[in-house]
Scaffold this active site. Sequence first.
Site, PDB file in Angstrom:
ATOM      1  CB  ALA A 184     -37.459 -42.311 -15.928  1.00  0.00           C
ATOM      2  CE  LYS A 185     -44.270 -42.344 -22.511  1.00  0.00           C
ATOM      3  NZ  LYS A 185     -45.274 -43.261 -21.976  1.00  0.00           N
ATOM      4  CB  THR A 186     -37.270 -46.304 -18.174  1.00  0.00           C
ATOM      5  OG1 THR A 186     -36.840 -45.165 -17.424  1.00  0.00           O
ATOM      6  CG2 THR A 186     -36.086 -47.183 -18.516  1.00  0.00           C
TER       7      THR A 186
END
Length: 307
Positions: A158-160
Amino acid sequence: MVQKADKIWFDGKLVPWDEAQVHVLTHTLHYGVGVFEGIRCYACTDGGSAVFRLREHVERLFLSAKINEMVIPFSQDEISAAIIETLKVNKLAEGYIRPLCFIGAGAMGVFPGNNPIQTIIATWPWGAYLGAEALEKGIRVKTSTFTRHHVNVMMTKAKTCGNYVNSVLAKREALADGYNEALMLDAEGYVSEATGENIFMVRNGVIKTSPLGSILSGITRESIMILAEDLGYTVVEDRFTRDDLYCADEAFFTGTAAEVTPIREVDRRTIGQGSRGPVTTALQEAYFKVLRGENPKYGQWLARFAI
Ligand code: PPE
């Protein structure tokens, strides 16, 4: 400073840049659970513009949201259309696109309850991420004292937003020490990625990149693997160590912002000849040809639009 555009897309409406504001109790501001994308669009040789791999970026945004149990109240098609609309209204033929989904204000405390999931899309002109000379001459890199995320601490698919605390710490350290970028090792000590880029090394004609694990599954990384195979290179996804990297003939970073940036030095060791090598040059050229719409084979990677 980011160069202002006219409008920012905010929850379905185009609002003036200066009016795209949030409340200070925005949940994501406190706890970091938000997801975002970095996308570029380019002016094409035949006129018009193209967003590179728009579908894949929007899909990754939704997967990042799923991983973080955030339900985006728009469809992927709606977000893709909103991105094109924002570029057009801002008359941005070439630049950077930043969609961000965040948890809005409401409940406080770690449990976000029913706080709204809000979405913005901002666009701005963005030149070479690591400096104008970097793409040609290459950059100097230092192994970070910060370890990249363990997959069971922060979920790296995830590009959190919160994942980037680790990146900011590493980037600040590398720049303060006189380097251009930080090389980050995974929790087992293998080369992982940089603060906002994936990494490749070349040795004896074979191209190697870190396997999916602690890294973000880069869309540029995947594109470069495909283009390299087209050019007849062997590409392997395999773990390697920092001393493997010291012995590389060539190394480079890939990313939407960084594009294909050669690495000329790692921890004071010169990589290859200390300049952009032939494989890196060939891949850079192939990549830029695709972005500018000069390779019909990859026309499906381009979402064309005109401003
Ligand atoms: N790893 C990380 C940690 C990362 O942030 C990026 C993109 C990549 C790999 C490459 O992914 P892709 O863009 O899909 O090839 N980093 C974005 C944010 C940079 C920033 O400073 O902000 C980008 O390149 O847009």
